[in-house]
Each structure stands twice: as C-alpha cells, then as structure tokens.
Design a protein around this motif. Structure first.
Motif, PDB file in Angstrom:
ATOM      1  N   MET A  65       0.850  -1.204   0.000  1.00 44.93           N
ATOM      2  CA  MET A  65       0.000   0.000   0.000  1.00 44.93           C
ATOM      3  C   MET A  65       0.882   1.248   0.000  1.00 44.93           C
ATOM      4  N   SER A  66       0.485   2.259  -0.740  1.00 34.57           N
ATOM      5  CA  SER A  66       1.279   3.480  -0.811  1.00 34.57           C
ATOM      6  C   SER A  66       1.262   4.230   0.509  1.00 34.57           C
ATOM      7  N   LYS A  67       2.264   5.066   0.696  1.00 31.58           N
ATOM      8  CA  LYS A  67       2.353   5.869   1.913  1.00 31.58           C
ATOM      9  C   LYS A  67       1.432   7.080   1.798  1.00 31.58           C
ATOM     10  N   PRO A  68       0.933   7.587   2.917  1.00 40.49           N
ATOM     11  CA  PRO A  68       0.095   8.798   2.862  1.00 40.49           C
ATOM     12  C   PRO A  68       0.883   9.983   2.326  1.00 40.49           C
ATOM     13  N   ILE A  69       0.212  10.802   1.512  1.00 36.05           N
ATOM     14  CA  ILE A  69       0.827  12.036   1.050  1.00 36.05           C
ATOM     15  C   ILE A  69       0.618  13.143   2.077  1.00 36.05           C
ATOM     16  N   PHE A  70      -0.480  13.021   2.840  1.00 35.23           N
ATOM     17  CA  PHE A  70      -0.849  14.077   3.785  1.00 35.23           C
ATOM     18  C   PHE A  70      -1.459  13.426   5.019  1.00 35.23           C
ATOM     19  N   GLN A  71      -1.102  13.943   6.190  1.00 30.94           N
ATOM     20  CA  GLN A  71      -1.599  13.346   7.427  1.00 30.94           C
ATOM     21  C   GLN A  71      -1.966  14.411   8.451  1.00 30.94           C
ATOM     22  N   LEU A  72      -3.049  14.155   9.151  1.00 29.43           N
ATOM     23  CA  LEU A  72      -3.405  14.903  10.349  1.00 29.43           C
ATOM     24  C   LEU A  72      -3.235  13.946  11.520  1.00 29.43           C
ATOM     25  N   LYS A  73      -2.429  14.329  12.487  1.00 32.72           N
ATOM     26  CA  LYS A  73      -2.141  13.460  13.620  1.00 32.72           C
ATOM     27  C   LYS A  73      -2.627  14.114  14.910  1.00 32.72           C
ATOM     28  N   ASP A  74      -3.703  13.555  15.464  1.00 32.24           N
ATOM     29  CA  ASP A  74      -4.256  13.998  16.737  1.00 32.24           C
ATOM     30  C   ASP A  74      -4.469  15.518  16.759  1.00 32.24           C
ATOM     31  N   VAL A  75      -5.060  16.037  15.700  1.00 33.07           N
ATOM     32  CA  VAL A  75      -5.224  17.489  15.540  1.00 33.07           C
ATOM     33  C   VAL A  75      -6.415  17.987  16.359  1.00 33.07           C
ATOM     34  N   ILE A 130     -13.452  22.318  18.254  1.00 32.23           N
ATOM     35  CA  ILE A 130     -14.158  22.238  16.968  1.00 32.23           C
ATOM     36  C   ILE A 130     -13.464  21.252  16.030  1.00 32.23           C
ATOM     37  N   LEU A 131     -12.214  20.933  16.288  1.00 35.28           N
ATOM     38  CA  LEU A 131     -11.553  19.735  15.770  1.00 35.28           C
ATOM     39  C   LEU A 131     -11.115  18.961  17.001  1.00 35.28           C
ATOM     40  N   ASP A 132     -11.561  17.714  17.105  1.00 34.02           N
ATOM     41  CA  ASP A 132     -11.410  16.987  18.369  1.00 34.02           C
ATOM     42  C   ASP A 132     -10.566  15.719  18.165  1.00 34.02           C
ATOM     43  N   HIS A 133      -9.237  15.899  18.186  1.00 34.95           N
ATOM     44  CA  HIS A 133      -8.298  14.775  18.068  1.00 34.95           C
ATOM     45  C   HIS A 133      -8.519  14.004  16.761  1.00 34.95           C
ATOM     46  N   ILE A 134      -8.470  14.740  15.664  1.00 31.40           N
ATOM     47  CA  ILE A 134      -8.659  14.133  14.345  1.00 31.40           C
ATOM     48  C   ILE A 134      -7.369  13.465  13.879  1.00 31.40           C
ATOM     49  N   ASN A 135      -7.506  12.226  13.413  1.00 31.87           N
ATOM     50  CA  ASN A 135      -6.429  11.508  12.747  1.00 31.87           C
ATOM     51  C   ASN A 135      -6.917  11.130  11.349  1.00 31.87           C
ATOM     52  N   ILE A 178      -3.661  25.387  14.521  1.00 35.48           N
ATOM     53  CA  ILE A 178      -4.267  24.369  15.369  1.00 35.48           C
ATOM     54  C   ILE A 178      -3.742  24.496  16.798  1.00 35.48           C
ATOM     55  N   THR A 179      -4.520  23.992  17.740  1.00 40.79           N
ATOM     56  CA  THR A 179      -4.152  24.077  19.150  1.00 40.79           C
ATOM     57  C   THR A 179      -3.099  23.043  19.513  1.00 40.79           C
ATOM     58  N   SER A 180      -3.265  21.841  18.987  1.00 38.53           N
ATOM     59  CA  SER A 180      -2.282  20.782  19.222  1.00 38.53           C
ATOM     60  C   SER A 180      -2.382  19.760  18.102  1.00 38.53           C
ATOM     61  N   GLY A 181      -1.384  18.869  18.053  1.00 35.90           N
ATOM     62  CA  GLY A 181      -1.328  17.884  16.986  1.00 35.90           C
ATOM     63  C   GLY A 181      -0.346  18.301  15.910  1.00 35.90           C
ATOM     64  N   ILE A 209       4.563  20.155   8.653  1.00 38.24           N
ATOM     65  CA  ILE A 209       4.293  21.497   8.115  1.00 38.24           C
ATOM     66  C   ILE A 209       3.316  22.252   9.013  1.00 38.24           C
ATOM     67  N   THR A 210       3.198  21.809  10.270  1.00 40.65           N
ATOM     68  CA  THR A 210       2.218  22.400  11.184  1.00 40.65           C
ATOM     69  C   THR A 210       2.374  23.910  11.274  1.00 40.65           C
ATOM     70  N   LYS A 211       3.598  24.408  11.265  1.00 40.13           N
ATOM     71  CA  LYS A 211       3.865  25.837  11.421  1.00 40.13           C
ATOM     72  C   LYS A 211       4.045  26.555  10.086  1.00 40.13           C
ATOM     73  N   THR A 212       3.909  25.837   8.985  1.00 40.10           N
ATOM     74  CA  THR A 212       4.117  26.438   7.666  1.00 40.10           C
ATOM     75  C   THR A 212       3.001  27.426   7.339  1.00 40.10           C
ATOM     76  N   SER A 213       3.352  28.588   6.816  1.00 42.21           N
ATOM     77  CA  SER A 213       2.383  29.649   6.547  1.00 42.21           C
ATOM     78  C   SER A 213       1.458  29.302   5.386  1.00 42.21           C
TER      79      SER A 213
END
Length: 256
Positions: A1-11, A25-30, A62-65, A74-78
């Motif tokens: 299986m291919s690797k994810p191109i984009f991921q949200l981890k516990d956002v 309003i986003l509650d620990h989204i993976n 985001i608050t965390s994740g 890229i969490t801090k990327t503008s």
C-alpha cells in the motif's frame, strides 16, 4: 500500500465561544490521505468541515497535533508557503480571482503561484492559445472572454475560472469547499463533471466538502462524515460503491 501524502495526527482546535468553556471544533482528528484519493466530506453545520480545510490550508493555527506532507511536519508552515503544494476553491465565486484582471491574466497569475516574482515580460500573448483551449472545456463562453475583467463574468464563469486556476499547476492537495453550492443546477453539474474528469486525468489528490448527498455518493473513492469535530465514518472502496442514500441518511439521524 502506498504511503500517505498528507496526514493529520491527533489534531485539535480549541475555541472559547463567548468566553465560555473550551470547545474542540476539531477533536483529536487523525486522517491519512493517500496519493490519488478523491475524498468527499459530509457533515451537518458546525461539524467542523470548514475548520478542517482551514487547518489543512494553514488559515487557522491548530491548538495541538501535527500536520504532515510527505512525512514532513508542516504544522507551522504559513498559508503563503502552502500554496506551493495546495490549491483551494471556495464556495463564493468572488473568492480566488482578481476582479480587475482579465481571465487570461488570472490564469497567468495562477501559473506563477508559489514562484518568486521577478520583473520580466509576461509573454501573455504567447500563452493565449493554451488558455483558449483550457477555458473551452465547458460550454459557458468563457473561452471567448479571455480579455474580459473577471469582475464582469457570470458566477458560473467565475467559478469555472477559479477551478481552472486551482488546477492549472497540478497541486499535491486540492481542496474544494462546496465549490458548486452557489451555482444553478445545470452549471453545478457541468462543473462537477469537469471536476471529476480533471481529478481523474491529472491523478489529483482531492478533498471535496459537499451538502449534496448524490455527489458524495457518485464521486470519489472515499466518503468521510464529520460530526462534532471528529471523523465519525470513513467509507472506502467497495463499501462506498455499494452505499445507498438511505444508508447515508441514517448517519444524520440522531435516533440511529
């Protein structure tokens, strides 16, 4: 299986409405998004759909994740830097285009997205045959209005232009934020046909928010249902292909 191109981890995105108790309003989204995924997204008002897109696009810190692109954080990327790999089409046809610039000038600007701006000739005339071909994909006369200021276009023409601008340079991630909602049924269907064709032909990775259950069922290989800032259902492959509208309605029935 291919690797994810984009991921949200516990956002998590937390707000304090009217100074009251904290609300996620986003509650620990993976969420793992794979190359070539065409994901349709459903959810009631307040489910977190637009907030999810704003977190992916960087419009809302985001608050965390963590947010990852090809395993790179890229969490801090503008927002500006994210335009190098991400395109977004909004519900409002007035967003995403420069109203005083012509159709051709808007397309040229879109081709330069994410590049360093230099003082050099535009060579706009040289690009006109290509823009003529690109804009002729829908029979809405946009191809004959290349020299028309975008502010003078109809809503359907302007939204078509927004979509063409978003896909003229193959983005790694394409976000469609109810991009047909403000259009009449015929124009909406034409743009959805173009959307499906473009996503398929260019092998784009796309997330599309929609309120149209028929579109959510018809298009894409995955269907996600958001509820209270969480991914409540992630339906893929054969399960999505066999999903009925009645089954989909049950996801929104509080008695189920």
């Amino acid at each position: 299986m291919s690797k994810p191109i984009f991921q949200l981890k516990d956002v998590v995105k937390t707000v304090y409405p009217n100074g009251s108790k904290p609300l996620n309003i986003l509650d620990h989204i993976n969420l793992d998004i794979f190359p070539g995924d065409f994901i349709t997204i459903l959810g009631t008002n307040g489910a977190g759909k637009s907030t999810l897109f704003n977190a992916i696009g960087g419009n809302l810190p985001i608050t965390s994740g963590n947010v990852l692109l090809n395993d790179k954080d890229i969490t801090k990327t503008s927002v500006t830097k994210r335009t190098r790999f991400l395109s977004r089409v909004f519900q409002d046809p007035k967003l995403g285009t420069a109203p005083r610039m012509t159709v051709a000038e808007n397309l040229l600007l879109a081709e330069k997205r994410g590049q360093h701006r230099l003082l050099k000739p535009r060579h706009l005339k040289r690009e006109m045959p290509k823009y003529k071909q690109i804009t002729s994909q829908l029979h809405n006369n946009l191809s004959n209005r290349l020299n028309t200021p975008t502010g003078n276009l109809s809503g359907g023409q302007r939204q078509t232009l927004s979509f063409l601008m978003a896909t003229i340079k193959k983005p790694e991630i394409l976000l469609l934020d109810e991009h047909t909602a403000a259009l009449d049924p015929n124009t909406s269907q034409e743009l959805m046909n173009l959307t499906n064709q473009t996503v398929s032909n260019q092998h784009l990775t796309c997330l599309m928010i929609t309120h149209h259950l028929d579109d959510a069922l018809k298009y894409g290989n995955r269907l996600i249902v958001l509820n209270h800032g969480q991914v409540e259902h992630d339906i893929q492959g054969a399960d999505k292909a066999n999903l009925t509208k009645d089954q989909l309605y049950q996801f929104f029935d509080p008695q189920q």
